[in-house]
Design a protein around this motif. Structure first.
Motif, PDB file in Angstrom:
ATOM      1  N   ARG A  80      50.676  51.179  13.927  1.00  0.00           N
ATOM      2  CA  ARG A  80      49.771  51.763  12.935  1.00  0.00           C
ATOM      3  C   ARG A  80      50.336  51.678  11.515  1.00  0.00           C
ATOM      4  N   GLU A  81      51.661  51.536  11.429  1.00  0.00           N
ATOM      5  CA  GLU A  81      52.306  51.502  10.116  1.00  0.00           C
ATOM      6  C   GLU A  81      52.203  50.128   9.457  1.00  0.00           C
ATOM      7  N   GLY A  82      51.931  49.122  10.239  1.00  0.00           N
ATOM      8  CA  GLY A  82      51.824  47.790   9.667  1.00  0.00           C
ATOM      9  C   GLY A  82      52.014  46.712  10.713  1.00  0.00           C
ATOM     10  N   GLU A  83      51.447  45.543  10.442  1.00  0.00           N
ATOM     11  CA  GLU A  83      51.564  44.394  11.332  1.00  0.00           C
ATOM     12  C   GLU A  83      52.270  43.265  10.587  1.00  0.00           C
ATOM     13  N   VAL A  84      53.339  42.754  11.184  1.00  0.00           N
ATOM     14  CA  VAL A  84      54.022  41.602  10.604  1.00  0.00           C
ATOM     15  C   VAL A  84      53.215  40.349  10.940  1.00  0.00           C
ATOM     16  N   VAL A  85      52.768  39.648   9.900  1.00  0.00           N
ATOM     17  CA  VAL A  85      51.963  38.452  10.134  1.00  0.00           C
ATOM     18  C   VAL A  85      52.825  37.190  10.170  1.00  0.00           C
ATOM     19  N   GLY A  86      54.050  37.273   9.654  1.00  0.00           N
ATOM     20  CA  GLY A  86      54.920  36.102   9.681  1.00  0.00           C
ATOM     21  C   GLY A  86      56.246  36.363   8.986  1.00  0.00           C
ATOM     22  N   ILE A  87      57.169  35.436   9.219  1.00  0.00           N
ATOM     23  CA  ILE A  87      58.468  35.477   8.558  1.00  0.00           C
ATOM     24  C   ILE A  87      58.749  34.113   7.954  1.00  0.00           C
ATOM     25  N   TRP A  88      59.164  34.124   6.693  1.00  0.00           N
ATOM     26  CA  TRP A  88      59.540  32.903   5.990  1.00  0.00           C
ATOM     27  C   TRP A  88      61.032  32.957   5.655  1.00  0.00           C
ATOM     28  N   MET A  89      61.667  31.809   5.658  1.00  0.00           N
ATOM     29  CA  MET A  89      63.053  31.703   5.207  1.00  0.00           C
ATOM     30  C   MET A  89      63.295  30.291   4.712  1.00  0.00           C
ATOM     31  N   THR A  90      64.372  30.107   3.959  1.00  0.00           N
ATOM     32  CA  THR A  90      64.703  28.809   3.379  1.00  0.00           C
ATOM     33  C   THR A  90      65.716  28.087   4.256  1.00  0.00           C
ATOM     34  N   GLU A  91      65.486  26.805   4.461  1.00  0.00           N
ATOM     35  CA  GLU A  91      66.334  25.991   5.323  1.00  0.00           C
ATOM     36  C   GLU A  91      67.703  25.750   4.685  1.00  0.00           C
ATOM     37  N   GLU A  92      68.762  25.778   5.508  1.00  0.00           N
ATOM     38  CA  GLU A  92      70.104  25.427   5.066  1.00  0.00           C
ATOM     39  C   GLU A  92      70.724  24.466   6.069  1.00  0.00           C
ATOM     40  N   GLU A  93      71.918  23.955   5.740  1.00  0.00           N
ATOM     41  CA  GLU A  93      72.458  22.825   6.497  1.00  0.00           C
ATOM     42  C   GLU A  93      73.572  23.165   7.489  1.00  0.00           C
ATOM     43  N   GLY A  94      74.303  24.267   7.336  1.00  0.00           N
ATOM     44  CA  GLY A  94      75.466  24.529   8.161  1.00  0.00           C
ATOM     45  C   GLY A  94      75.147  24.794   9.618  1.00  0.00           C
ATOM     46  N   VAL A  95      76.168  24.659  10.472  1.00  0.00           N
ATOM     47  CA  VAL A  95      76.011  24.916  11.904  1.00  0.00           C
ATOM     48  C   VAL A  95      75.557  26.348  12.150  1.00  0.00           C
ATOM     49  N   GLU A  96      76.224  27.299  11.523  1.00  0.00           N
ATOM     50  CA  GLU A  96      75.839  28.706  11.709  1.00  0.00           C
ATOM     51  C   GLU A  96      74.468  28.984  11.137  1.00  0.00           C
ATOM     52  N   GLU A  97      74.154  28.366  10.001  1.00  0.00           N
ATOM     53  CA  GLU A  97      72.862  28.574   9.365  1.00  0.00           C
ATOM     54  C   GLU A  97      71.731  28.014  10.232  1.00  0.00           C
ATOM     55  N   LYS A  98      71.956  26.880  10.866  1.00  0.00           N
ATOM     56  CA  LYS A  98      70.958  26.323  11.784  1.00  0.00           C
ATOM     57  C   LYS A  98      70.776  27.231  12.998  1.00  0.00           C
ATOM     58  N   ARG A  99      71.872  27.819  13.445  1.00  0.00           N
ATOM     59  CA  ARG A  99      71.779  28.758  14.560  1.00  0.00           C
ATOM     60  C   ARG A  99      70.934  29.974  14.167  1.00  0.00           C
ATOM     61  N   GLU A 100      71.137  30.462  12.941  1.00  0.00           N
ATOM     62  CA  GLU A 100      70.330  31.591  12.460  1.00  0.00           C
ATOM     63  C   GLU A 100      68.849  31.227  12.435  1.00  0.00           C
ATOM     64  N   GLU A 101      68.539  30.040  11.930  1.00  0.00           N
ATOM     65  CA  GLU A 101      67.142  29.601  11.859  1.00  0.00           C
ATOM     66  C   GLU A 101      66.531  29.510  13.255  1.00  0.00           C
ATOM     67  N   ARG A 102      67.297  28.989  14.197  1.00  0.00           N
ATOM     68  CA  ARG A 102      66.824  28.889  15.579  1.00  0.00           C
ATOM     69  C   ARG A 102      66.569  30.280  16.161  1.00  0.00           C
ATOM     70  N   ASP A 103      67.507  31.214  15.946  1.00  0.00           N
ATOM     71  CA  ASP A 103      67.365  32.559  16.508  1.00  0.00           C
ATOM     72  C   ASP A 103      66.186  33.305  15.896  1.00  0.00           C
ATOM     73  N   VAL A 104      65.993  33.131  14.592  1.00  0.00           N
ATOM     74  CA  VAL A 104      64.860  33.796  13.934  1.00  0.00           C
ATOM     75  C   VAL A 104      63.548  33.215  14.436  1.00  0.00           C
ATOM     76  N   ARG A 105      63.485  31.897  14.527  1.00  0.00           N
ATOM     77  CA  ARG A 105      62.256  31.263  15.020  1.00  0.00           C
ATOM     78  C   ARG A 105      61.905  31.782  16.421  1.00  0.00           C
ATOM     79  N   ARG A 106      62.896  31.863  17.286  1.00  0.00           N
ATOM     80  CA  ARG A 106      62.641  32.336  18.649  1.00  0.00           C
ATOM     81  C   ARG A 106      62.140  33.775  18.651  1.00  0.00           C
TER      82      ARG A 106
END
Length: 621
Positions: free
Chosen positions: A128-154
């Motif tokens: 009732r407090e709100g609905e998340v319609v999406g999440i945006w983030m900026t792409e980066e190149e590092g191994v850890e950063e790619k892992r973060e992008e993968r985890d957020v997408r999932r």
């Protein structure tokens, strides 16, 4: 009343309001009658695998669920106090800027994917407090950063929401304008890439304007999860980041601040100060004289010092380019009266563009080579060198300790290492010599130096730091490879001819007049040693390396005892372990060890989730 529709913007190294494509798009769509969201939640997460977050614990009795944020080879804190302070200031500056346009910034600590999952679950429970319609983030190149992008997408797609990964536009040439689609087509030599994108003055896109209005924050925002708390002020935020870090960083003989020495990087973090710095460089003529002064060692204006703001995305390379264009073409009053104003591109402004392109290139190398950025055999995957490892040899361990403390006995190296430890900065010229000294003259695993720089540099950038250490060590994409060796004595004569830089940071040498002795203290006669208090000083009497050089003569390269030959002996590899309680306990230990020696999963570059991804100097400084 309709349920608020919330878009979450997850920030990392895009800490700016102006020339930010995400905020630009959000501002435009919010002013339209049919926008898909009513509220915006900008979220910055201090990542627990890259920064030590135990300082955010709500009470002294609480325990962090995360392993200590230490490096893999040397066991150093991955983010030291200098960069932590600059980062905190940059995050807080963006928070204030967002508040000025009707929004704000929420700060959290933890693993990025886990925090996002918790936030999404909280909104689902409190629908009732709100609905998340999406999440945006900026792409980066590092191994850890790619892992973060993968985890957020999932996490987002598991909740049935929309995920969007934006192109990182803080670089000089936009990804959409690079003349190839496959990262594998990037030339292994920088000059070849440069020729593909010239002329550089016409290469960047126009910066995006500053948004004047953004959607408001949602009224309900899930709190930081236990056992952490987020402080309400910048001073407390900085304290939380630096509290766990011991002042001596685990060194037995840490450098002390020399009398009358000042930092070459006395700047605060944030978008506002970044733009102020660019303005100062233009009005002082420092941009126009950059090519002539960039190899300097002392002072604030011999180089641009923009690298820290560029690394965090507080300013973009194309914004710097636009400032230069307006200055060269006299389109604004900024810099009027300074050298070069209104006279077109000059050697200084052209050199700044050249260095900005180097940053682009190093980042593209990370895209091309991925996890090969971190193994000791480098991009070349050359396992033929017999690197020395402090974990395996007590003598090498002692050499590493003296190297980190600035007690090698080579003046230029010691001055740079002490300056780095005390200020978080050292010049590009000094960095090249330090890297060459460790890798080529001492033959020690170059990753020790790369990790130490990662920890201490204010302007640390993943691609530039690791790529340049590989480059100088001879395992990266330097076409000269092993043949490139810096003689730090000759370099000192060339770039510090009166010994002012060395004496500024190595105070013990201020009683000497002979620059030859300042650069090579082992050459000081015994009588003079007694007079100036150098008698019995270990690094004077027993330098780690005696590198011969005489003005007007042929200086030796000092290769003996350096990198091993191509046959026989041990082959690179190794270097695992690291960690433990002491930040320079490079003898081993368990990465991820905490109080009580309990074992916890590591989430760093060699984390348990992605061990298979592991295969075994900063530009515009």
């Amino acid at each position: 009343m309709s349920t608020p529709r919330i878009l979450i913007y997850l920030l990392r190294r895009d800490l700016r309001l102006t020339d930010n494509p995400v905020f630009h798009e959000l501002s435009k769509s919010f002013q339209q009658s049919q926008n898909p969201y009513t509220h915006l939640l900008p979220l910055y997460i201090f990542p627990a695998q890259q920064l030590e977050v135990s300082g955010f614990l709500a009470s002294d009795s609480d325990r962090s669920p995360f392993p200590e944020a230490r490096s893999t080879v040397g066991g150093f804190w991955r983010c030291g106090p200098h960069r932590a302070r600059f980062l905190a200031e940059s995050v807080w500056d963006l928070k204030k800027s967002l508040e000025d346009v009707g929004n704000g910034l929420e700060i959290r600590v933890g693993l990025v994917g886990q925090v996002v999952k918790e936030v999404l679950e909280a909104y689902r429970v409190n629908s009732r407090e709100g609905e998340v319609v999406g999440i945006w983030m900026t792409e980066e190149e590092g191994v850890e950063e790619k892992r973060e992008e993968r985890d957020v997408r999932r996490a987002v797609e598991r909740e049935g929401k929309k995920f969007r990964l934006w192109t990182d536009e803080k670089y000089y040439i936009d990804d959409r304008d690079i003349p190839f689609d496959n990262a594998g087509d990037l030339p292994d030599i920088f000059t070849s890439y440069r020729k593909m994108v010239e002329p550089l003055r016409k290469a960047p896109r126009e910066p995006l304007p500053k948004p004047t209005k953004l959607p408001p924050l949602p009224t309900f925002i899930p709190p930081q999860s236990a056992p952490f708390r987020i402080p309400p002020a910048l001073s407390e935020l900085t304290a939380c980041l630096t509290k766990p870090l011991s002042p001596d960083f685990g060194l037995m003989n840490p450098p002390n601040w020399p009398s009358n020495a000042t930092s070459a990087h006395p700047f605060d973090g944030g978008e506002i100060t970044g733009h102020a710095r660019i303005a100062d460089l233009l009005t002082s003529s420092s941009m126009s004289t950059y090519k002539d002064t960039r190899n300097g060692l002392l002072g604030t204006d011999f180089s641009t010092k923009l690298s820290a703001w560029l690394a965090l995305g507080c300013v973009t390379a194309r914004q710097v380019h636009k400032y230069l264009l307006d200055f060269e073409d006299a389109k604004t009053e900024l810099g009027k009266g300074a050298q070069g104003y209104g006279k077109g591109e000059n050697t200084g402004t052209a050199a700044v563009r050249f260095e900005l392109l180097w940053r682009d290139y190093m980042r593209l190398c990370t895209r091309k080579f991925g996890s090969r950025l971190f193994p000791v055999d480098g991009f070349r995957q050359d396992t033929s060198y017999s690197w020395k490892h402090p974990q395996k040899d007590p003598e090498t361990k002692e050499k590493v300790a003296r190297f980190l403390e600035g007690r090698t006995g080579t003046g230029l190296i010691d001055a740079s290492m002490r300056e780095l430890f005390l200020t978080g900065y050292t010049s590009n010229r000094a960095r090249q010599n330090v890297a060459s000294f460790l890798a080529k003259h001492l033959g020690i695993d170059w990753r020790i130096g790369a990790e130490w720089y990662e920890s201490l540099l204010i302007d640390y950038d993943l691609s530039s730091n690791w790529g340049n250490w590989q480059y100088v060590a001879g395992v990266g994409n330097d076409p000269r490879g092993e043949a490139r060796v810096f003689n730090p004595i000759k370099q000192a004569f060339d770039y510090d001819p009166h010994g002012e830089y060395v004496k500024n940071w190595v105070e013990e040498l201020r009683g000497l007049e002979s620059v030859e002795c300042i650069f090579q203290a082992w050459k000081v006669p015994e009588q003079k040693r007694r007079e100036v208090g150098l008698d019995g000083v270990e690094w004077v009497e027993s330098p780690l390396k005696r590198i011969e050089f005489r003005v007007g003569g042929q200086g030796g390269r000092g290769r003996s005892g350096g990198k091993g030959g191509k046959a026989g002996g041990s082959r690179g590899g190794g270097g695992g372990g690291g960690g433990g309680r002491s930040s320079v306990s490079v003898a081993g230990g368990s990465v991820g060890a905490r109080k009580g020696n309990e074992k916890v999963k590591s989430h760093g570059r060699m984390g348990a989730v992605d061990k298979a991804q592991w295969s075994g100097v900063v530009i515009v400084s």
